[in-house]
Design a protein around this motif. Structure first.
Motif, PDB file in Angstrom:
ATOM      1  N   PHE A 172       0.839  -1.198   0.000  1.00  0.00           N
ATOM      2  CA  PHE A 172       0.000   0.000   0.000  1.00  0.00           C
ATOM      3  C   PHE A 172       0.873   1.246   0.000  1.00  0.00           C
ATOM      4  O   PHE A 172       1.957   1.267   0.597  1.00  0.00           O
ATOM      5  CB  PHE A 172      -0.912   0.006   1.229  1.00  0.00           C
ATOM      6  CG  PHE A 172      -2.045  -0.970   1.132  1.00  0.00           C
ATOM      7  CD1 PHE A 172      -3.198  -0.644   0.422  1.00  0.00           C
ATOM      8  CD2 PHE A 172      -1.977  -2.205   1.750  1.00  0.00           C
ATOM      9  CE1 PHE A 172      -4.248  -1.541   0.325  1.00  0.00           C
ATOM     10  CE2 PHE A 172      -3.025  -3.105   1.662  1.00  0.00           C
ATOM     11  CZ  PHE A 172      -4.166  -2.776   0.949  1.00  0.00           C
ATOM     12  N   SER A 173       0.390   2.288  -0.632  1.00  0.00           N
ATOM     13  CA  SER A 173       1.173   3.530  -0.738  1.00  0.00           C
ATOM     14  C   SER A 173       1.442   4.160   0.621  1.00  0.00           C
ATOM     15  O   SER A 173       2.432   4.861   0.798  1.00  0.00           O
ATOM     16  CB  SER A 173       0.452   4.530  -1.645  1.00  0.00           C
ATOM     17  OG  SER A 173      -0.805   4.853  -1.110  1.00  0.00           O
ATOM     18  N   GLU A 174       0.582   3.878   1.621  1.00  0.00           N
ATOM     19  CA  GLU A 174       0.794   4.460   2.947  1.00  0.00           C
ATOM     20  C   GLU A 174       2.137   4.014   3.551  1.00  0.00           C
ATOM     21  O   GLU A 174       2.752   4.740   4.324  1.00  0.00           O
ATOM     22  CB  GLU A 174      -0.355   4.103   3.881  1.00  0.00           C
ATOM     23  CG  GLU A 174      -0.490   2.618   4.155  1.00  0.00           C
ATOM     24  CD  GLU A 174      -1.752   2.271   4.925  1.00  0.00           C
ATOM     25  OE1 GLU A 174      -1.696   1.290   5.680  1.00  0.00           O
ATOM     26  OE2 GLU A 174      -2.761   2.956   4.777  1.00  0.00           O
ATOM     27  N   LYS A 175       2.587   2.809   3.163  1.00  0.00           N
ATOM     28  CA  LYS A 175       3.881   2.315   3.644  1.00  0.00           C
ATOM     29  C   LYS A 175       5.003   3.199   3.108  1.00  0.00           C
ATOM     30  O   LYS A 175       5.983   3.468   3.806  1.00  0.00           O
ATOM     31  CB  LYS A 175       4.076   0.865   3.181  1.00  0.00           C
ATOM     32  CG  LYS A 175       4.984   0.053   4.024  1.00  0.00           C
ATOM     33  CD  LYS A 175       4.867  -1.430   3.716  1.00  0.00           C
ATOM     34  CE  LYS A 175       5.700  -2.222   4.702  1.00  0.00           C
ATOM     35  NZ  LYS A 175       5.600  -3.655   4.491  1.00  0.00           N
ATOM     36  N   GLU A 177       4.528   6.374   2.194  1.00  0.00           N
ATOM     37  CA  GLU A 177       4.335   7.682   2.820  1.00  0.00           C
ATOM     38  C   GLU A 177       4.886   7.715   4.243  1.00  0.00           C
ATOM     39  O   GLU A 177       5.365   8.736   4.710  1.00  0.00           O
ATOM     40  CB  GLU A 177       2.844   8.047   2.817  1.00  0.00           C
ATOM     41  CG  GLU A 177       2.318   8.338   1.420  1.00  0.00           C
ATOM     42  CD  GLU A 177       0.786   8.315   1.339  1.00  0.00           C
ATOM     43  OE1 GLU A 177       0.121   8.223   2.389  1.00  0.00           O
ATOM     44  OE2 GLU A 177       0.281   8.376   0.203  1.00  0.00           O
ATOM     45  N   ARG A 178       4.785   6.575   4.954  1.00  0.00           N
ATOM     46  CA  ARG A 178       5.314   6.514   6.330  1.00  0.00           C
ATOM     47  C   ARG A 178       6.827   6.287   6.351  1.00  0.00           C
ATOM     48  O   ARG A 178       7.423   6.179   7.421  1.00  0.00           O
ATOM     49  CB  ARG A 178       4.603   5.399   7.109  1.00  0.00           C
ATOM     50  CG  ARG A 178       3.168   5.717   7.463  1.00  0.00           C
ATOM     51  CD  ARG A 178       2.634   4.776   8.533  1.00  0.00           C
ATOM     52  NE  ARG A 178       2.800   3.366   8.181  1.00  0.00           N
ATOM     53  CZ  ARG A 178       1.807   2.562   7.816  1.00  0.00           C
ATOM     54  NH1 ARG A 178       0.579   3.018   7.752  1.00  0.00           N
ATOM     55  NH2 ARG A 178       2.041   1.300   7.517  1.00  0.00           N
ATOM     56  N   ASP A 179       7.407   6.191   5.173  1.00  0.00           N
ATOM     57  CA  ASP A 179       8.858   6.016   5.033  1.00  0.00           C
ATOM     58  C   ASP A 179       9.339   4.744   5.738  1.00  0.00           C
ATOM     59  O   ASP A 179      10.327   4.745   6.459  1.00  0.00           O
ATOM     60  CB  ASP A 179       9.586   7.254   5.588  1.00  0.00           C
ATOM     61  CG  ASP A 179      10.973   7.403   4.974  1.00  0.00           C
ATOM     62  OD1 ASP A 179      11.202   6.832   3.885  1.00  0.00           O
ATOM     63  OD2 ASP A 179      11.823   8.066   5.588  1.00  0.00           O
ATOM     64  N   GLU A 180       8.602   3.649   5.514  1.00  0.00           N
ATOM     65  CA  GLU A 180       8.957   2.367   6.138  1.00  0.00           C
ATOM     66  C   GLU A 180       9.889   1.537   5.253  1.00  0.00           C
ATOM     67  O   GLU A 180      10.096   0.361   5.523  1.00  0.00           O
ATOM     68  CB  GLU A 180       7.684   1.561   6.427  1.00  0.00           C
ATOM     69  CG  GLU A 180       6.804   2.178   7.483  1.00  0.00           C
ATOM     70  CD  GLU A 180       5.557   1.346   7.774  1.00  0.00           C
ATOM     71  OE1 GLU A 180       5.500   0.189   7.314  1.00  0.00           O
ATOM     72  OE2 GLU A 180       4.662   1.865   8.445  1.00  0.00           O
TER      73      GLU A 180
END
Length: 195
Positions: A172-175, A177-180
């Motif tokens: 997912f793009s949120e990963k 965005e969270r710089d994981e």
């Protein structure tokens, strides 16, 4: 929306207590593209003063026909605003001319001081049949919702493929965005071509 939400929604977003005693944010009808303030304000006031709309004919006849326009009805149908009174969104979106003519006729008769010669006959006052047409399929329905809101609200076209995408290592793009991620990580993502 119109029964669950719109029958409980107004032009702007607002918070409301649900039957389960939780707070819910009601989607503002004014956020639906092509829905005018005047029409939704009148619909909300009419609903508040005289109760929920029973069906699409009730909705059409209880509002001033001059305040209802084709683009607004189509947008409300695309957004699912009439789902609790009619599940076939496409049928409502493509029956505006029938509903508009019926509402204008009913409004004219109720505001006329003259009695119609045939007004008491049931077939004269009978509501017209909406167009006999199949509803949009799931992909079309999601596309119409996207047109109404400008984004996918309830579902996303990729929802049916999530398990397959996970197997293929798509994240997912949120990963992102969270710089994981680590430097030089190879990333697989999926999307929908919008244009």
């Amino acid at each position: 929306l119109l029964q669950n939400c719109a029958w409980n929604s107004y032009y702007t977003f607002h918070c409301q207590m649900t039957q389960q005693h939780n707070f819910a944010i009601r989607f503002g009808l004014g956020a639906i593209k092509a829905v005018g303030f005047n029409m939704m304000e009148k619909a909300a006031t009419e609903r508040k003063n005289n109760g929920n709309f029973k069906d699409i004919y009730d909705f059409s006849t209880r509002l001033d026909p001059k305040s209802i326009n084709k683009k607004s009805i189509e947008a409300l149908a695309k957004a699912g605003a009439f789902d609790n009174i009619s599940k076939n969104r496409r049928q409502i979106a493509e029956s505006f001319d029938l509903l508009s003519a019926y509402a204008a006729k009913q409004h004219e008769e109720s505001s006329s001081s003259q009695m119609s010669l045939f007004g008491g006959m049931p077939e004269v006052n009978q509501a017209p049949q909406l167009r006999k047409i199949d509803d949009w399929n799931k992909a079309e329905r999601l596309q119409k919702e996207f047109e109404a809101f400008g984004y996918f609200l309830n579902e996303h076209p990729l929802d049916d493929y999530i398990s397959e995408l996970k197997i293929r290592g798509v994240i997912f793009s949120e990963k992102i965005e969270r710089d994981e991620l680590q430097n030089d990580d190879i990333v697989k993502i999926a999307g929908v071509v919008a244009g």
